[in-house]
Write an enzyme that holds these catalytic residues in place. Sequence first.
Site, mmCIF file in Angstrom:
data_model
loop_
_atom_site.group_PDB
_atom_site.id
_atom_site.type_symbol
_atom_site.label_atom_id
_atom_site.label_comp_id
_atom_site.label_asym_id
_atom_site.label_seq_id
_atom_site.Cartn_x
_atom_site.Cartn_y
_atom_site.Cartn_z
ATOM 1 N N ILE A 62 -17.385 0.847 5.951
ATOM 2 C CA ILE A 62 -16.551 2.049 6.007
ATOM 3 C C ILE A 62 -17.407 3.307 6.055
ATOM 4 C CG2 ILE A 62 -14.957 3.478 4.663
ATOM 5 C CD1 ILE A 62 -13.629 0.880 3.720
ATOM 6 N N ASN A 105 -18.504 7.328 -1.171
ATOM 7 C CA ASN A 105 -17.908 6.096 -0.654
ATOM 8 C C ASN A 105 -18.505 4.820 -1.237
ATOM 9 O OD1 ASN A 105 -16.531 4.388 1.551
ATOM 10 N ND2 ASN A 105 -18.713 4.020 1.936
ATOM 11 N N SER A 141 -8.725 3.307 -3.242
ATOM 12 C CA SER A 141 -8.279 2.062 -2.629
ATOM 13 C C SER A 141 -6.789 1.895 -2.860
ATOM 14 C CB SER A 141 -9.013 0.866 -3.242
ATOM 15 O OG SER A 141 -8.470 -0.367 -2.804
ATOM 16 N N TYR A 194 -12.276 -3.779 -10.410
ATOM 17 C CA TYR A 194 -12.176 -2.996 -9.183
ATOM 18 C C TYR A 194 -10.912 -2.138 -9.189
ATOM 19 C CZ TYR A 194 -12.085 -1.922 -4.176
ATOM 20 O OH TYR A 194 -12.052 -1.266 -2.976
ATOM 21 N N LYS A 223 -10.870 2.042 -9.191
ATOM 22 C CA LYS A 223 -10.301 2.832 -8.111
ATOM 23 C C LYS A 223 -9.152 3.724 -8.595
ATOM 24 C CE LYS A 223 -13.086 1.529 -4.877
ATOM 25 N NZ LYS A 223 -14.040 2.500 -4.269
ATOM 26 N N ILE A 248 -9.625 -3.723 4.872
ATOM 27 C CA ILE A 248 -10.334 -3.250 6.064
ATOM 28 C C ILE A 248 -11.309 -4.322 6.527
ATOM 29 C CG2 ILE A 248 -11.847 -1.482 7.010
ATOM 30 C CD1 ILE A 248 -9.074 -0.435 6.261
ATOM 31 N N THR A 273 -14.330 -5.024 7.689
ATOM 32 C CA THR A 273 -15.722 -4.675 7.934
ATOM 33 C C THR A 273 -16.476 -5.926 8.371
ATOM 34 O OG1 THR A 273 -16.399 -5.120 5.647
ATOM 35 C CG2 THR A 273 -15.626 -2.905 6.163
#
Length: 258
Positions: A23, A96, A148, A163, A167, A196, A198
């Site tokens: 990202i 980020n 997120s 996580y 966030k 996403i 990636t």
Amino acid sequence: MGIIEKMRLDGKKGFVTGAARGIGKCTATAFAEAGADVAIVDLDFEEAKKTAAELAEKTGRKVTAIRTDCTDKQQVEEMVAQVVKELGGLDFCHSNAGICINAPAEEMTYEQWYKVININLNGVFLTDIAAGKYMLENGGGSIINTASMSAHIVNVPQPQCAYNASKAGVIQLTKSLAIEWAKRGVRVNSISPGYIGTELTLNSPALAPLIEQWNAMAPMGRMGKPEELGAICVYLAGDTSSFTTGSDFIIDGAFTCF
């Protein structure tokens, strides 16, 4: 000047953490394509240098690479000073850098918990404060944090309490800084990406079964593409978002709508 011209970032200077790949690389690319000079900040210095060289050749902008551990206060402060020195100023930044450790809560070690919180939340705090101090003293600027959709929902089937908590903290940090700095020229917003695709995510054998489940649950039937986050970040970094602060932008293909 028309709206399209105002969307440009010509003459602006900024940096992106965690920008060597994924990202961060895509948003750094968007910034450079919009006319900004950009610093690629990452712990993986070799990959950061490759990304910087690639973007410089592709866009013709000044792009530099800086190795930084975003959980180290001194390194972050030195990074901001280096950005200002090498690029000639600092108008925006994208905090980020982040990680995720999937482990059941009762099995997660404190070291795992702390690592996620330290990088995802403490690292954003240190980055925002270092960049914010410069901006407050030099006419303002824009800070973008990566939160997120996991700050809004509890993801399934994977267990990732650290996580999710980190966030959610990023969003509240974003709103708190936005309030404190609203009258002082520094805007602070966050983006909340959904799943996403990636390069690392798509090529991970461990995540393949999860991706199938995520796509089956997703209203659009697919993961997002990293480049689909670029436009909102360019908007937030530029002058057209001058009345936008304290906001969280969910880019998840409607995943959190149900």
